[in-house]
Enzyme design. Structure first.
Site, PDB file in Angstrom:
ATOM      1  N   LYS A 217      14.671 -36.759  -0.062  1.00 32.20           N
ATOM      2  CA  LYS A 217      15.137 -37.167  -1.384  1.00 32.20           C
ATOM      3  C   LYS A 217      13.931 -37.648  -2.175  1.00 32.20           C
ATOM      4  CE  LYS A 217      18.136 -40.236  -3.946  1.00 32.20           C
ATOM      5  NZ  LYS A 217      19.305 -41.102  -3.919  1.00 32.20           N
ATOM      6  N   LYS A 271      16.942 -32.846  -1.982  1.00 36.25           N
ATOM      7  CA  LYS A 271      17.413 -33.243  -3.312  1.00 36.25           C
ATOM      8  C   LYS A 271      16.251 -33.662  -4.195  1.00 36.25           C
ATOM      9  CE  LYS A 271      20.132 -37.004  -5.182  1.00 36.25           C
ATOM     10  NZ  LYS A 271      20.764 -38.241  -4.876  1.00 36.25           N
TER      11      LYS A 271
HETATM   12  C1  PBG Z   1      22.048 -43.186  -5.327  1.00 39.06           C
HETATM   13  C2  PBG Z   1      22.121 -41.742  -5.648  1.00 39.06           C
HETATM   14  C3  PBG Z   1      21.460 -41.089  -6.693  1.00 39.06           C
HETATM   15  C4  PBG Z   1      21.931 -39.779  -6.687  1.00 39.06           C
HETATM   16  C5  PBG Z   1      22.830 -39.666  -5.627  1.00 39.06           C
HETATM   17  N1  PBG Z   1      22.920 -40.882  -4.986  1.00 39.06           N
HETATM   18  C6  PBG Z   1      20.533 -41.595  -7.737  1.00 39.06           C
HETATM   19  C7  PBG Z   1      19.298 -42.275  -7.371  1.00 39.06           C
HETATM   20  O1  PBG Z   1      18.834 -42.222  -6.220  1.00 39.06           O
HETATM   21  O2  PBG Z   1      18.756 -42.934  -8.251  1.00 39.06           O
HETATM   22  C8  PBG Z   1      21.533 -38.738  -7.689  1.00 39.06           C
HETATM   23  C9  PBG Z   1      22.522 -37.666  -7.939  1.00 39.06           C
HETATM   24  C10 PBG Z   1      22.355 -36.936  -9.206  1.00 39.06           C
HETATM   25  O3  PBG Z   1      21.382 -37.121  -9.977  1.00 39.06           O
HETATM   26  O4  PBG Z   1      23.230 -36.105  -9.486  1.00 39.06           O
HETATM   27  N2  PBG Z   1      21.361 -43.569  -4.222  1.00 39.06           N
END
Ligand code: PBG
Length: 349
Positions: A217, A271
């Site tokens: 991520k 992601k």
């Molecule tokens: C929170 C989380 C995020 C997303 C999924 N879970 C945002 C972040 O890490 O700031 C992003 C999903 C998206 O942008 O569609 N931990």
């Protein structure tokens, strides 16, 4: 020696013949001349078996249904989830991923609301599983919907505390599973959290709880619209670069994913998706585990802005982007296009 030589010559010849394929013996357009032949030779396709629908949940007292930065995506109250469940059933969507927009007055530095058995997401999970036990419910494990600073972990003097956060995350994961979730998806990027959550779930008898580890991520600007949707954008202090991966790195994704598999993850997530197709392919090639990808909010909104400007056709651009993510190696995709594409697939069967 001679056998080896023969094999080498044979392999060499095969390569030689293919490299020498030439016009007009070879006309690659023959394989493209009709829908029938194109569909028969297609290596990848998109069906609802590949799609996970991310669903935002809001409190009854919260009137903000629409999300300004995400066209056609809505926040549902628990009662409205009935319609979501019906829609999922009708269009054969098998999995929902829930994200709560916690009322601001319930947010605090410790994110304690994450451990309230009656919080928004726990109620939503119970509601959905009561109505449709066959639909897989995935829930995020992270503190950002609950902290007043918008970070996924505990914050002390500007530093995100790793081990102290893990201690809360494992309890959050157990609570979500006990509320009925089939799967927890730690998206927090703390070190060691998968092992700690897995051990805690095992100890408490939740042997079948699935874990999707957000392993690769990245600290991405593409999450902006999501943070609007869950109400953490204006709260977020600083950035998430001390825990989410640096977009400059590729091989580190393999280290992250390998650790998470060894700690007990069932599935690995990459992601964002579209700007990170190389990472999906890299992890897919190196590790024999299912890879999921998240076509995140910013990817969705970017494409939707092109749609509203008249540059793209929505279903065509959505299908192409999803197909490319699958081709890169994802076995399933979290996508905000899921409801639209599921309907399109059914209507065009
Ligand atoms: C929170 C989380 C995020 C997303 C999924 N879970 C945002 C972040 O890490 O700031 C992003 C999903 C998206 O942008 O569609 N931990």
């Amino acid at each position: 020696m001679t056998i080896l030589l023969e094999i080498c010559i044979k392999i060499g010849n095969m390569g030689f013949m293919i490299n020498n394929a030439s016009f007009p013996q070879t006309r690659l357009r023959r394989n493209r001349q009709s829908f029938a032949i194109r569909s028969l030779i297609a290596e990848y396709s998109i069906t609802t078996d590949d799609l996970i629908w991310p669903v935002f949940v809001r409190d009854n007292a919260d009137n903000e249904r629409a999300i300004k930065t995400m066209p056609n995506v809505f926040r549902y109250t628990i009662d409205e989830l009935d319609a979501v469940v019906d829609y999922a059933k009708k269009y054969h969507i098998h999995a929902l991923a829930l994200f709560p927009k916690t009322p601001t007055h319930l947010k605090n530095p410790g994110g304690g609301e994450a451990l309230n058995p009656d919080n928004l997401v726990c109620r939503a999970v119970r509601y959905i599983k009561q109505r449709a036990p066959e639909i897989m419910v995935i829930t995020d494990v992270a503190l950002d919907p609950y902290t007043d600073h918008g970070h996924d972990g505990l914050l002390e003097n500007g530093i995100i505390l790793n081990d102290e956060t893990n201690d809360i995350l494992k309890k959050q994961a157990k609570l979500l599973i006990e509320s009925g979730a089939d799967c927890v998806a730690p998206s927090d990027m703390m070190d060691g959290r998968i092992g700690i959550i897995r051990e805690y779930l095992e100890e408490s008898g939740h042997k079948n709880a699935l874990i999707i580890a957000y392993s690769a991520k990245y600290a991405s600007s593409f999450y902006g619209p999501f943070r609007d949707a869950v109400g953490s954008n204006s709260l977020l202090r600083g950035d998430k670069k001390t825990y989410q991966m640096d977009p400059a790195n590729a091989s580190e994704a393999i280290r992250e994913a390998t650790l998470d598999i060894n700690e007990g993850a069932d599935i690995i997530m990459v992601k964002p998706a579209m700007p990170y197709l190389d990472i999906i392919r890299l992890v897919r090639d190196k590790l024999p585990v299912p890879i999921f990808a998240y076509q995140v909010s910013g990817e969705y909104s970017m494409l939707m802005n092109g749609v509203s400007a008249g540059y793209f056709d929505e279903t065509k651009i959505a299908m192409e982007s999803l197909l490319c993510i699958k081709r890169a190696g994802a076995s399933a995709i979290f996508s905000y296009f899921t409801p639209k594409i599921a309907q399109y697939i059914k209507d065009n069967q």
